[in-house]
Design an enzyme around this catalytic site. Structure first.
Site, PDB file in Angstrom:
ATOM      1  N   LEU A 104       0.692  -1.100   0.142  1.00 47.51           N
ATOM      2  CA  LEU A 104       0.004   0.239  -0.194  1.00 47.51           C
ATOM      3  C   LEU A 104       0.765   1.034  -0.034  1.00 47.51           C
ATOM      4  O   LEU A 104       2.225   1.140   0.613  1.00 47.51           O
ATOM      5  CB  LEU A 104      -1.054  -0.210   0.990  1.00 47.51           C
ATOM      6  CG  LEU A 104      -2.289  -0.886   1.189  1.00 47.51           C
ATOM      7  CD1 LEU A 104      -2.819  -0.517   2.963  1.00 47.51           C
ATOM      8  CD2 LEU A 104      -3.245  -0.750   0.481  1.00 47.51           C
ATOM      9  N   ASP A 105       0.136   2.022  -0.723  1.00 44.92           N
ATOM     10  CA  ASP A 105       1.409   3.589  -0.748  1.00 44.92           C
ATOM     11  C   ASP A 105       1.640   3.739   0.929  1.00 44.92           C
ATOM     12  O   ASP A 105       0.138   4.034   1.754  1.00 44.92           O
ATOM     13  CB  ASP A 105       0.357   4.663  -1.669  1.00 44.92           C
ATOM     14  CG  ASP A 105       0.584   4.076  -2.631  1.00 44.92           C
ATOM     15  OD1 ASP A 105       1.405   3.555  -3.631  1.00 44.92           O
ATOM     16  OD2 ASP A 105       0.052   4.543  -3.647  1.00 44.92           O
TER      17      ASP A 105
END
Ligand code: URA
Length: 273
Positions: A104-105
């Site tokens: 996930l960013d």
């Protein structure tokens, strides 16, 4: 009591029933020092010495599956050369070596699966297997039905057309919209790039679903063990996808027996690294 060898291996939490059959057929299992490749072989776990890849069954590391709500501004890796906080910082009390399944960013939050089950992680991550992931996003401006149609048909990004997304309007405000978007690919920053392409940059992104797993009301920074039902659903999903890939002639029946969480005991032996 005598039971089938593959059932004993699966029951130890070492492999699914199907994987256990593969291990046996590949000659990786010994019973009392002898290689056994016969799938119907019966053993007495209390009496017989069973080894997989030379390791005694009782000393095998059981599988552990964790669901973490990754907070914003945390790396989804276990280490960061830049010294930023990572998901590892949130796994307090977990001494088993687990790895994040996917990314996930840094500024995204939400559902992250962590496990020491390498084969399962690889299957879930493989782009060919298209495990659906759903994101709750807040985007700039009010999204029109036209834009939703575009996202659902696929949008052109610099690395090619995206496959169709499923998009649901959740709520709208004057200056922005909330959507749920489900994609089956895992390209870098994919949701942000898709929304940018239709003129609605993402302001906030939370992964709320991955395959059969739901984030639910787990608070950011908290984690929990998967339930037996969730872990079995994941295993079955992975096995189903692999079996579909291999074709009907190689298909092996999926395990009927549910494996209890006790089988995936939270071993305190290894360290999270
Ligand atoms: N898509 C993105 O753009 N960012 C994420 O973190 C996950 C999916």
């Amino acid at each position: 009591m005598e039971v089938r060898l593959q059932k004993v291996i699966a029951g130890a939490g070492l492999a699914s029933r199907r994987k256990a059959e593969e291990l046996i057929a590949a000659g990786r299992v010994t019973v009392n020092g002898k290689v056994v490749t016969e799938l119907g072989t019966k053993v007495d776990p209390a009496r017989d010495h069973i080894k997989v890849d030379g390791k005694h069954l009782s000393s095998a590391q059981p599988y552990v599956y964790l669901l973490l709500n990754k907070p914003k501004n945390v790396m989804s890796t276990l280490n960061d050369p830049g010294g930023r906080p990572t998901v590892k910082d949130y796994l307090r009390g977990i001494s088993v070596r687990v790895f994040p399944v996917g990314r996930l960013d840094f500024d995204s939050e939400g559902l992250m699966l962590l496990t020491n089950h390498g084969d399962l992680a690889q299957t879930l991550l493989h782009p060919r297997y298209h495990v659906p992931k759903t994101y709750l996003i807040k985007v700039k401006q009010v999204v029109t039905d036209d834009h939703i149609r575009q996202l659902e048909q696929g949008v052109q990004l610099e690395d090619g057309m995206t496959s169709p997304a499923v998009v649901k309007k959740v709520k709208k405000a004057k200056l922005n919209s909330w959507l749920e978007i489900t994609i089956r690919e895992g390209r870098q920053h994919q949701v942000k790039r898709m929304m940018e392409a239709v003129g609605h940059p993402v302001l906030k992104l939370t992964r709320i679903k991955m395959g059969p797993l739901l984030l639910g009301d787990l608070a950011p920074g908290d984690f929990r063990y998967l339930t037996d039902r969730e872990a079995n659903a994941l295993r079955e999903l992975a096995e189903h996808k692999l079996a579909a890939e291999e074709g009907p002639e190689k298909k092996v029946a999926r395990p009927k027996k549910k494996i209890s969480r006790a089988g995936w005991a939270r071993s305190k032996k290894a360290k999270v690294v």
